[in-house]
Design a protein around this motif. Structure first.
Motif, PDB file in Angstrom:
ATOM      1  N   HIS A  36      80.913  -5.095 -57.835  1.00 20.76           N
ATOM      2  CA  HIS A  36      81.807  -4.625 -58.938  1.00 20.76           C
ATOM      3  C   HIS A  36      82.602  -5.771 -59.647  1.00 20.76           C
ATOM      4  O   HIS A  36      83.095  -5.973 -60.591  1.00 20.76           O
ATOM      5  CB  HIS A  36      82.612  -3.400 -58.500  1.00 20.76           C
ATOM      6  N   GLU A  37      83.328  -6.843 -58.464  1.00 16.86           N
ATOM      7  CA  GLU A  37      84.235  -7.463 -58.972  1.00 16.86           C
ATOM      8  C   GLU A  37      83.578  -8.725 -59.686  1.00 16.86           C
ATOM      9  O   GLU A  37      84.342  -9.389 -60.611  1.00 16.86           O
ATOM     10  CB  GLU A  37      84.888  -7.930 -57.538  1.00 16.86           C
ATOM     11  N   GLU A  38      82.560  -9.178 -59.161  1.00 18.17           N
ATOM     12  CA  GLU A  38      81.889 -10.228 -59.651  1.00 18.17           C
ATOM     13  C   GLU A  38      81.257  -9.716 -61.265  1.00 18.17           C
ATOM     14  O   GLU A  38      81.329 -10.586 -62.190  1.00 18.17           O
ATOM     15  CB  GLU A  38      80.528 -10.568 -59.017  1.00 18.17           C
TER      16      GLU A  38
ATOM     17  N   GLU B 231      79.148  -3.289 -52.395  1.00 18.29           N
ATOM     18  CA  GLU B 231      79.161  -2.752 -53.804  1.00 18.29           C
ATOM     19  C   GLU B 231      80.425  -3.208 -54.258  1.00 18.29           C
ATOM     20  O   GLU B 231      80.497  -3.361 -55.497  1.00 18.29           O
ATOM     21  CB  GLU B 231      79.412  -1.293 -53.646  1.00 18.29           C
ATOM     22  N   GLN B 232      81.646  -3.335 -53.600  1.00 24.15           N
ATOM     23  CA  GLN B 232      82.875  -3.737 -54.121  1.00 24.15           C
ATOM     24  C   GLN B 232      82.472  -5.253 -54.821  1.00 24.15           C
ATOM     25  O   GLN B 232      83.100  -5.673 -55.599  1.00 24.15           O
ATOM     26  CB  GLN B 232      83.949  -3.994 -53.033  1.00 24.15           C
ATOM     27  N   ILE B 233      81.854  -6.280 -54.001  1.00 26.63           N
ATOM     28  CA  ILE B 233      81.792  -7.447 -54.348  1.00 26.63           C
ATOM     29  C   ILE B 233      80.938  -7.313 -55.690  1.00 26.63           C
ATOM     30  O   ILE B 233      81.455  -8.189 -56.745  1.00 26.63           O
ATOM     31  CB  ILE B 233      80.968  -8.366 -53.278  1.00 26.63           C
TER      32      ILE B 233
ATOM     33  N   GLU C 172      79.220  -1.396 -65.990  1.00 24.75           N
ATOM     34  CA  GLU C 172      78.177  -0.433 -65.274  1.00 24.75           C
ATOM     35  C   GLU C 172      77.377   0.447 -66.045  1.00 24.75           C
ATOM     36  O   GLU C 172      78.119   1.177 -66.951  1.00 24.75           O
ATOM     37  CB  GLU C 172      78.896  -0.117 -64.111  1.00 24.75           C
TER      38      GLU C 172
ATOM     39  N   SER D 272      76.200 -15.635 -57.661  1.00 23.14           N
ATOM     40  CA  SER D 272      77.657 -15.800 -57.292  1.00 23.14           C
ATOM     41  C   SER D 272      77.725 -14.507 -56.230  1.00 23.14           C
ATOM     42  O   SER D 272      78.778 -14.871 -55.458  1.00 23.14           O
ATOM     43  CB  SER D 272      78.509 -15.379 -58.566  1.00 23.14           C
TER      44      SER D 272
ATOM     45  N   ALA E 166      82.819  -7.644 -63.107  1.00 24.34           N
ATOM     46  CA  ALA E 166      84.057  -7.860 -63.883  1.00 24.34           C
ATOM     47  C   ALA E 166      84.427  -9.129 -64.236  1.00 24.34           C
ATOM     48  O   ALA E 166      84.997  -9.395 -65.388  1.00 24.34           O
ATOM     49  CB  ALA E 166      85.367  -7.162 -63.225  1.00 24.34           C
ATOM     50  N   ARG E 167      84.299 -10.020 -63.562  1.00 25.97           N
ATOM     51  CA  ARG E 167      84.522 -11.669 -63.689  1.00 25.97           C
ATOM     52  C   ARG E 167      83.558 -12.047 -64.679  1.00 25.97           C
ATOM     53  O   ARG E 167      84.006 -12.866 -65.842  1.00 25.97           O
ATOM     54  CB  ARG E 167      84.440 -12.338 -62.509  1.00 25.97           C
TER      55      ARG E 167
ATOM     56  N   ARG F 103      79.301 -15.216 -52.842  1.00 26.32           N
ATOM     57  CA  ARG F 103      80.698 -14.649 -52.196  1.00 26.32           C
ATOM     58  C   ARG F 103      80.250 -13.828 -50.663  1.00 26.32           C
ATOM     59  O   ARG F 103      81.223 -13.900 -49.931  1.00 26.32           O
ATOM     60  CB  ARG F 103      80.774 -13.287 -53.136  1.00 26.32           C
TER      61      ARG F 103
ATOM     62  N   ASN G  99      82.315 -10.245 -66.969  1.00 35.07           N
ATOM     63  CA  ASN G  99      82.321  -9.093 -68.281  1.00 35.07           C
ATOM     64  C   ASN G  99      81.174  -8.400 -68.521  1.00 35.07           C
ATOM     65  O   ASN G  99      80.574  -7.990 -69.518  1.00 35.07           O
ATOM     66  CB  ASN G  99      82.589  -9.912 -69.665  1.00 35.07           C
TER      67      ASN G  99
END
Length: 423
Positions: free
Chosen positions: A31-33, A27-29, A41, A151, A35-36, A155, A38
């Protein structure tokens, strides 16, 4: 061990403490992708109106006819969501998200429900992540969705996958192709599987998706939709392919890829992995330019994908990929006597307030049992406290990984452990 009186429903499983870290890591991956790229959620209710799902996915799809969990309460008809594209689009229309301006780039993570036969990687409650780009008909949006999807897997560390690509055309192209396909299949209709014979009139393109043995010879030699695209659909698909090539994203054109939902138009894609065996799908999606209007909005182009999280974890197991670090705790306080236990209870929040993860024994066991517990918890340090340590104001700090120890006061212990835990 006694058998449990109550168990989970068929096809629904508990995510136990040993497994939770990999879910949080994935889930963190995501969220981070997001954000990258744009993306923002969106979270929708687990229950939706049954009519929304039927109209959105299609009255005659397998999901609606066989697999939805639907029920009535009072005057309302509910369904546990079997997918999230229709609910996201419903939210887009209901809350007038178009007024925010531009295309809406949305992503989600959550549980879905389908009443299908459980098997490896496919449960009745399962989890997906995905994206929806609503408001853009540009091929760039298609490619951005595909790039985002891939992506995530990169990751995670999965490299053994295949991207399949096709165009199912716009409504004009599809109607023309359906007639050509039916003309091809009609002379041998009675040799097709029972399911394909039913699909012949309602949705003949779904016959291309059949896994029934008796259908395969006819599917293999069927006319392909790529030969029947109109100029606009062909140009859109060519641009998608060109953009993917420019990004060095490899793909295979699969003329039999039609996807399972009625709402798809033009681009359709699927990501598969041979590491999953016969159930090899990791993710899939495509363009659905008709869905927003179908459920009550203005004509609005859109594209997206959905990916199974359980499927991804299976691929990780096959490839020996670990998503999460082993569970650990900075300090385990081991106590001797009631006074030491009272001191530990008051000291735990002091440690935690300084950024140190800390725990203690809750059962009043022997020091030997507590040290075994510290090992089981993978504690970095054991802080051993008894009457002598309390009187002296210095405590035994044992490094559980190196088996050495030293005598330090509480502030020295906090500084040392907090410093190491922040490295």
């Amino acid at each position: 061990m006694a058998k449990a009186k109550y168990t989970t429903h068929l096809g629904m499983v508990d995510i136990l403490p040993d497994e939770s870290p990999k879910w949080r890591a994935l889930e963190q991956i995501i969220h981070e992708e997001a954000a990258r790229y744009n993306f923002e959620e969106i979270r929708t209710p687990i229950m939706e109106q049954t009519e929304l799902i039927k109209r959105g996915i299609g009255q005659l799809t397998d999901i609606v006819t066989k697999e939805i969990f639907a029920f009535t309460k009072g005057d309302s008809n509910y369904v546990l969501r079997p997918e999230l594209t229709a609910p996201v689009v419903r939210s887009y229309v209901q809350h007038h998200l178009a007024q925010r301006g531009g295309s809406q780039k949305l992503y989600y993570i959550g549980p879905m429900f389908r009443a299908e036969r459980p098997q490896k990687g496919r449960q009745r409650q399962f989890h997906q992540f995905g994206v929806e780009v609503i408001g853009s008909g540009d091929p760039v949006a298609d490619v951005e969705c595909i790039a985002f999807m891939m992506s995530i897997y990169k990751r995670v560390g999965i490299k053994n996958f295949n991207l399949k690509l096709n165009s199912v055309g716009d409504p004009e192209s599809r109607e023309q192709y359906k007639n050509v396909l039916k003309d091809y299949l009609r002379p041998n209709l009675n040799q097709l599987s029972e399911l394909s014979q039913k699909r012949f009139e309602t949705n003949p393109m779904r016959i291309l998706d059949s896994k029934e043995k008796e259908d395969q010879e006819f599917i293999k030699n069927a006319p392909v939709i790529g030969d029947h695209l109109n100029e606009d659909s062909a140009a859109h698909f060519k641009k998608v392919c060109d953009l993917l090539s420019s990004l060095e994203i490899g793909y295979t054109i699969d003329p039999l890829l039609v996807r399972g939902m009625d709402y798809y138009t033009r681009t359709a894609f699927e990501l598969t992995s041979p590491d999953l065996g016969s159930q090899d799908a990791l993710a899939g999606g495509g363009r659905y330019d008709l869905l927003v209007e179908e459920i009550g909005g203005q004509p609005t182009p859109a594209v997206g994908f959905a990916a199974g999280m359980e499927r991804l974890f299976i691929a990780c197991e096959e490839l020996d990929i670990s998503l999460a670090e082993p569970k650990t705790v900075d300090v385990f306080i081991a106590t001797l006597g009631d006074t030491a236990r009272d001191w530990a209870v008051k000291t735990l929040p002091v440690l935690r307030d300084r950024g140190v993860s800390a725990t203690m024994d809750y059962l009043g066991r022997s020091l030997k049992a507590q040290m075994k517990d510290a090992n089981r918890e993978n504690a970095r340090y054991a802080l051993i406290v008894g009457d002598n340590e309390l009187e002296a104001g210095k405590f035994t700090l044992r490094n559980m990984h190196e088996s050495d120890e030293e005598q330090l006061d509480l502030e020295q212990i906090i500084q040392k452990v907090a410093h190491l835990s922040n490295d």
